[in-house]
Scaffold this active site. Structure first.
Site, PDB file in Angstrom:
ATOM      1  N   LYS A 147      -9.215  -5.536  12.020  1.00  0.00           N
ATOM      2  CA  LYS A 147      -8.102  -4.844  12.681  1.00  0.00           C
ATOM      3  C   LYS A 147      -7.759  -5.458  14.047  1.00  0.00           C
ATOM      4  O   LYS A 147      -6.602  -5.492  14.440  1.00  0.00           O
ATOM      5  CB  LYS A 147      -8.422  -3.351  12.824  1.00  0.00           C
ATOM      6  CG  LYS A 147      -8.440  -2.595  11.489  1.00  0.00           C
ATOM      7  CD  LYS A 147      -7.063  -2.595  10.822  1.00  0.00           C
ATOM      8  CE  LYS A 147      -7.003  -1.707   9.596  1.00  0.00           C
ATOM      9  NZ  LYS A 147      -5.677  -1.672   8.972  1.00  0.00           N
ATOM     10  N   SER A 176      -2.660  -1.542  12.424  1.00  0.00           N
ATOM     11  CA  SER A 176      -4.027  -1.745  12.878  1.00  0.00           C
ATOM     12  C   SER A 176      -4.736  -0.401  12.835  1.00  0.00           C
ATOM     13  O   SER A 176      -4.598   0.343  11.849  1.00  0.00           O
ATOM     14  CB  SER A 176      -4.028  -2.372  14.274  1.00  0.00           C
ATOM     15  OG  SER A 176      -5.341  -2.600  14.720  1.00  0.00           O
ATOM     16  N   SER A 235       1.761   3.280  -2.265  1.00  0.00           N
ATOM     17  CA  SER A 235       1.567   4.355  -3.243  1.00  0.00           C
ATOM     18  C   SER A 235       0.512   5.352  -2.801  1.00  0.00           C
ATOM     19  O   SER A 235       0.233   6.311  -3.514  1.00  0.00           O
ATOM     20  CB  SER A 235       1.215   3.773  -4.609  1.00  0.00           C
ATOM     21  OG  SER A 235      -0.004   3.073  -4.524  1.00  0.00           O
ATOM     22  N   SER A 236      -0.087   5.157  -1.628  1.00  0.00           N
ATOM     23  CA  SER A 236      -1.002   6.201  -1.164  1.00  0.00           C
ATOM     24  C   SER A 236      -1.138   6.179   0.354  1.00  0.00           C
ATOM     25  O   SER A 236      -0.750   5.213   1.023  1.00  0.00           O
ATOM     26  CB  SER A 236      -2.378   6.067  -1.834  1.00  0.00           C
ATOM     27  OG  SER A 236      -3.122   5.071  -1.198  1.00  0.00           O
ATOM     28  N   GLY A 237      -1.673   7.263   0.880  1.00  0.00           N
ATOM     29  CA  GLY A 237      -1.971   7.355   2.311  1.00  0.00           C
ATOM     30  C   GLY A 237      -0.757   7.239   3.217  1.00  0.00           C
ATOM     31  O   GLY A 237       0.326   7.725   2.890  1.00  0.00           O
ATOM     32  N   ASP A 243      -2.244  -0.589  -8.274  1.00  0.00           N
ATOM     33  CA  ASP A 243      -2.332   0.373  -9.368  1.00  0.00           C
ATOM     34  C   ASP A 243      -0.939   0.779  -9.881  1.00  0.00           C
ATOM     35  O   ASP A 243      -0.194   1.491  -9.201  1.00  0.00           O
ATOM     36  CB  ASP A 243      -3.089   1.604  -8.842  1.00  0.00           C
ATOM     37  CG  ASP A 243      -3.430   2.579  -9.952  1.00  0.00           C
ATOM     38  OD1 ASP A 243      -2.643   2.700 -10.910  1.00  0.00           O
ATOM     39  OD2 ASP A 243      -4.489   3.227  -9.839  1.00  0.00           O
ATOM     40  N   GLY A 250       0.836  -1.203   0.000  1.00  0.00           N
ATOM     41  CA  GLY A 250       0.000   0.000   0.000  1.00  0.00           C
ATOM     42  C   GLY A 250       0.862   1.239   0.000  1.00  0.00           C
ATOM     43  O   GLY A 250       0.478   2.285   0.504  1.00  0.00           O
ATOM     44  N   TYR A 292     -14.872  -3.689   9.872  1.00  0.00           N
ATOM     45  CA  TYR A 292     -13.525  -3.119   9.905  1.00  0.00           C
ATOM     46  C   TYR A 292     -12.784  -3.503  11.185  1.00  0.00           C
ATOM     47  O   TYR A 292     -11.640  -3.978  11.143  1.00  0.00           O
ATOM     48  CB  TYR A 292     -13.642  -1.598   9.783  1.00  0.00           C
ATOM     49  CG  TYR A 292     -12.333  -0.863   9.741  1.00  0.00           C
ATOM     50  CD1 TYR A 292     -11.405  -1.110   8.735  1.00  0.00           C
ATOM     51  CD2 TYR A 292     -12.032   0.104  10.712  1.00  0.00           C
ATOM     52  CE1 TYR A 292     -10.198  -0.420   8.698  1.00  0.00           C
ATOM     53  CE2 TYR A 292     -10.835   0.797  10.672  1.00  0.00           C
ATOM     54  CZ  TYR A 292      -9.921   0.534   9.667  1.00  0.00           C
ATOM     55  OH  TYR A 292      -8.747   1.222   9.640  1.00  0.00           O
ATOM     56  N   LYS A 322      -0.169   4.650 -10.153  1.00  0.00           N
ATOM     57  CA  LYS A 322       0.113   5.288  -8.859  1.00  0.00           C
ATOM     58  C   LYS A 322       1.499   4.883  -8.351  1.00  0.00           C
ATOM     59  O   LYS A 322       2.216   5.710  -7.772  1.00  0.00           O
ATOM     60  CB  LYS A 322      -0.950   4.890  -7.817  1.00  0.00           C
ATOM     61  CG  LYS A 322      -2.199   5.742  -7.859  1.00  0.00           C
ATOM     62  CD  LYS A 322      -2.877   5.689  -6.485  1.00  0.00           C
ATOM     63  CE  LYS A 322      -4.344   5.330  -6.615  1.00  0.00           C
ATOM     64  NZ  LYS A 322      -4.923   4.829  -5.360  1.00  0.00           N
TER      65      LYS A 322
END
Ligand SMILES: *[C@@H]1O[C@H](CO)[C@@H](O)[C@H](O)[C@H]1NC(C)=O
Ligand SMILES: *[C@@H]1O[C@H](CO)[C@@H](O)[C@H](O)[C@H]1NC(C)=O
Length: 329
Positions: free
Chosen positions: A194, A176, A44-46, A68, A42, A190, A71
């Protein structure tokens, strides 16, 4: 009278610290980023992207995994262009869906390692969130959350853990959430995914501690990311009202705390004041890596429990009021 009381307290503290240092604590050694291989899912973002940026600036060679390709390519370009301090290091990326199949993930990670050497830090940052009441959520959404948030992390961790144990070196980072410490209205799916990470992290830490591999479990609050914007679109009013109190954090601030936790080998990484509060309240049977934190926990848990009961009652009132307003009650 007061004097002997204070003396007793000091003696108790002394024995406590001594006991912990002698029998329970094996302080993690500091981790040094320069020249290490950091793999980020993950990435490529956030929060993942902020972590990639900071690790790269600290001198790590970085592998990004995400789905992606555009990205990923854009993030690679961004890292290389915005880090003038760092000219020697490499950023590579692979497009893969880590939630699907262990063998595929394992292959990709082996490819990544053939270029940049064995992974020293695995950061499992790929994840997403969906909020809704149980009746409104599809069973498919439960499955997707579990596949990515939980199994995605399991797949990547399993792919690197063997070499880390053999080399007596490594950090496994699991992201988490504060919703992985407390279950709130709308997070049945969710929070399930987590909370699962916590069970995984605690078990794994006990397995790998003798091999000098440290697990870092981060509990970020609501963070301004594309994923958060997506989640907000369908967030129930109850969830919004309840989580408002915690505020919205900046992804680079969150990443900074996580990077510090990686350096220190902190098992449980928290962000902000609510993070501090929830971390200490929910420490339970979790591994101790920080004497100060353990100390605070031993002396504050009872009091914090009282505070949590007050919070809980206001949250329950919010939920009840919303039901009344919707004429459901
Ligand atoms: C990783 O980074 C260091 C500099 O920090 C560099 O010297 C080294 O060659 C890099 N490793 C690879 C495999 O690119
Ligand atoms: C332990 O935690 C405190 C905050 O509670 C922090 O200031 C300190 O740097 C940590 N120490 C280590 C060795 O990680």
């Amino acid at each position: 009278m007061l004097y002997s009381f204070l003396l007793a307290i000091f003696m108790f503290l002394f024995i406590f610290v001594y006991f912990i240092k002698l029998f329970l604590f094996k302080f993690p050694k500091k981790f040094h980023f320069p020249g290490s291989h950091v793999l980020i899912t993950g990435g490529s973002s956030g929060i993942g992207r902020s972590l990639a940026e900071q690790a790269f600036k600290l001198g790590a060679n970085v592998t990004l995994l995400a789905r992606d390709v555009e990205k990923l390519a854009e993030t690679q370009k961004y890292l290389l262009e915005h880090s003038k301090t760092n000219k020697k290091n490499t950023v590579q990326y692979f497009s893969v869906d880590i939630s699907r199949n262990y063998d595929e993930v394992n292959d990709i990670i082996k490819q990544a390692e053939s270029k940049l050497g064995p992974v020293d830090v695995l950061i499992n940052s790929a994840g997403f969130s969906v909020a809704g009441s149980l009746e409104d959520l599809h069973v498919d959404q439960f499955k997707k959350l579990m596949d990515l948030n939980y199994l995605g992390s399991v797949h990547c961790t399993k792919a690197v853990i063997g070499q880390m144990k053999a080399r007596r070196r490594g950090r496994i980072v699991l992201i988490s959430s504060q919703a992985g410490q407390v279950g709130l209205y709308g997070y049945s799916a969710y929070s399930g995914s987590k909370f699962a990470l916590r069970g995984f992290a605690e078990s794994l830490q006990m397995e790998v501690l003798p091999y000098n591999v440290h697990v870092c479990l981060a509990f970020p609050p609501d963070t301004k990311t594309p994923g958060y914007d997506e989640e907000m679109k369908n967030k129930p009013l109850e969830t919004k009202l309840i989580s408002e109190s915690s505020g919205l954090h900046d992804s680079s601030d969150v990443a900074k705390k996580i990077i510090q936790g990686i350096v220190d080998g902190t098992f449980s990484i928290y962000i902000g004041l609510e993070g501090f509060f929830m971390n200490h309240l929910t420490a339970g049977f979790s591994p101790t890596t920080n004497l100060t934190d353990t100390f605070i926990q031993v002396f504050s848990m009872g009091l914090l429990r009282m505070v949590s009961v007050i919070y809980l009652s206001t949250f329950n009132k919010i939920v009840r009021n919303c039901a009344v307003n919707k004429k459901l009650l």
